[in-house]
Scaffold this motif. Structure first.
Motif, short mmCIF file in Angstrom:
data_model
loop_
_atom_site.label_atom_id
_atom_site.label_comp_id
_atom_site.label_asym_id
_atom_site.label_seq_id
_atom_site.Cartn_x
_atom_site.Cartn_y
_atom_site.Cartn_z
N THR A 1 39.39 48.37 39.84
CA THR A 1 39.81 49.51 39.03
C THR A 1 38.97 49.68 37.78
N ASP A 2 38.41 48.58 37.30
CA ASP A 2 37.61 48.60 36.07
C ASP A 2 36.30 49.36 36.30
N ASN A 3 35.97 50.28 35.40
CA ASN A 3 34.75 51.09 35.57
C ASN A 3 33.59 50.59 34.71
N HIS A 4 33.71 49.39 34.16
CA HIS A 4 32.65 48.83 33.33
C HIS A 4 31.80 47.82 34.12
N ALA A 5 30.56 47.66 33.68
CA ALA A 5 29.68 46.67 34.29
C ALA A 5 30.13 45.27 33.89
N TRP A 6 29.76 44.29 34.70
CA TRP A 6 30.10 42.90 34.43
C TRP A 6 29.39 42.43 33.16
N GLU B 1 51.76 26.60 45.31
CA GLU B 1 50.45 26.81 44.69
C GLU B 1 49.52 27.65 45.56
N ASP B 2 49.63 27.51 46.86
CA ASP B 2 48.77 28.30 47.75
C ASP B 2 49.06 29.79 47.61
N GLU B 3 50.34 30.12 47.56
CA GLU B 3 50.71 31.53 47.41
C GLU B 3 50.24 32.06 46.05
N PHE B 4 50.44 31.27 45.01
CA PHE B 4 50.04 31.75 43.69
C PHE B 4 48.54 31.97 43.61
N GLU B 5 47.77 31.07 44.20
CA GLU B 5 46.32 31.25 44.19
C GLU B 5 45.92 32.59 44.81
N LEU B 6 46.55 32.93 45.92
CA LEU B 6 46.22 34.18 46.60
C LEU B 6 46.61 35.41 45.78
N VAL B 7 47.81 35.40 45.20
CA VAL B 7 48.24 36.57 44.43
C VAL B 7 47.48 36.67 43.11
N LEU B 8 47.11 35.53 42.53
CA LEU B 8 46.30 35.54 41.31
C LEU B 8 44.97 36.24 41.56
N TRP B 9 44.29 35.82 42.62
CA TRP B 9 42.98 36.40 42.90
C TRP B 9 43.08 37.83 43.40
N LYS B 10 44.18 38.17 44.06
CA LYS B 10 44.38 39.57 44.44
C LYS B 10 44.50 40.42 43.18
N GLN B 11 45.27 39.93 42.19
CA GLN B 11 45.42 40.69 40.96
C GLN B 11 44.09 40.83 40.23
N LEU B 12 43.30 39.76 40.19
CA LEU B 12 42.00 39.84 39.54
C LEU B 12 41.05 40.75 40.31
N SER B 13 41.12 40.71 41.64
CA SER B 13 40.30 41.60 42.47
C SER B 13 40.67 43.05 42.25
N ASP B 14 41.96 43.33 42.14
CA ASP B 14 42.43 44.70 41.91
C ASP B 14 41.99 45.21 40.53
#
Length: 220
Positions: free
Chosen positions: A99-104, A82-95
């Motif tokens: 990359t997204d050019n829209h405002a929040w 679970e620790d590894e998945f948490e890190l890769v999940l948030w890395k994917q969301l951060s990426d």
């Protein structure tokens, strides 16, 4: 015609009687998109996933009360715990955020420490559900590492229809029946940051979200 991947996820949700009745609804009504991106967190994955999610949003019927979901699958990614998945999940969301050019989405907070936080892509808030075979929660043990993207507006519509608490309580009741306990991280939106719920891992008070939000980083 369903792909083998769609069949596998449909079997997991429907034939194995998944506790989330909303998941059962979208699969039974075929209101779910399941796409395989092979490896989580790779630049090519991020580009493809963002493109597909923007297309999904563009074609989404915001006037409909039907519940829909988009599931990104990473069939070639091996998760140890679970620790590894948490890190890769948030890395994917951060990426994706980088990359997204829209405002929040202005209806939710972009700060994962805020109780009104929700992830945003292409200007629209999403509730994110991370799933993988090594999850301690049985309801999150998907066939492969996966991320379900659910537009936040769908939960607001459930509230408007007066069905939110009934659906929530039913899901929690079924989750207790499956595992013997409720997911300790589940909170209603606005009570605590939903960022704590995304990976499925139980977190303590000292938990710090590993999300690298470009808009917050630019302040420093």
């Amino acid at each position: 015609m369903k792909t083998n991947l769609e069949k596998k996820y449909s079997q997991w949700i429907l034939e194995e009687d998944h506790p989330c009745i909303m998941s059962q609804t979208v699969f039974s009504q075929e209101n779910v998109i399941v796409r395989d991106y092979s490896k989580i967190g790779f630049p090519t994955t991020t580009q493809r996933l963002l493109k597909d999610l923007k297309y999904y949003i563009k074609n989404y019927d915001f006037e409909s009360n039907d519940f829909q979901s988009f599931i990104a699958v990473f069939s070639d990614s091996k998760i140890v715990d679970e620790d590894e998945f948490e890190l890769v999940l948030w890395k994917q969301l951060s990426d994706l955020n980088k990359t997204d050019n829209h405002a929040w989405d202005p209806s939710v907070s972009n700060d994962p420490e805020d109780e009104n936080f929700s992830f945003s892509l292409a200007g629209h808030a999403f509730y994110v559900v991370g799933m993988h075979p090594k999850s301690s929660r049985k309801a999150r043990r998907s066939p492969y590492p996966s991320i379900a993207f659910n537009l936040h507006i769908q939960f607001e519509k459930l509230r408007e229809m007066g069905a939110y608490h009934k659906v929530r309580d039913k899901i929690r009741e079924r989750d207790i029946h499956l595992q013997g306990s409720i997911n300790p991280m589940l909170e209603d939106f606005g009570e605590s940051s939903e960022a704590k719920q995304y990976s499925g891992k139980a977190t303590g008070e000292e938990w710090v979200c590993p999300f690298l939000n470009k808009s917050l980083l630019n302040k420093f």
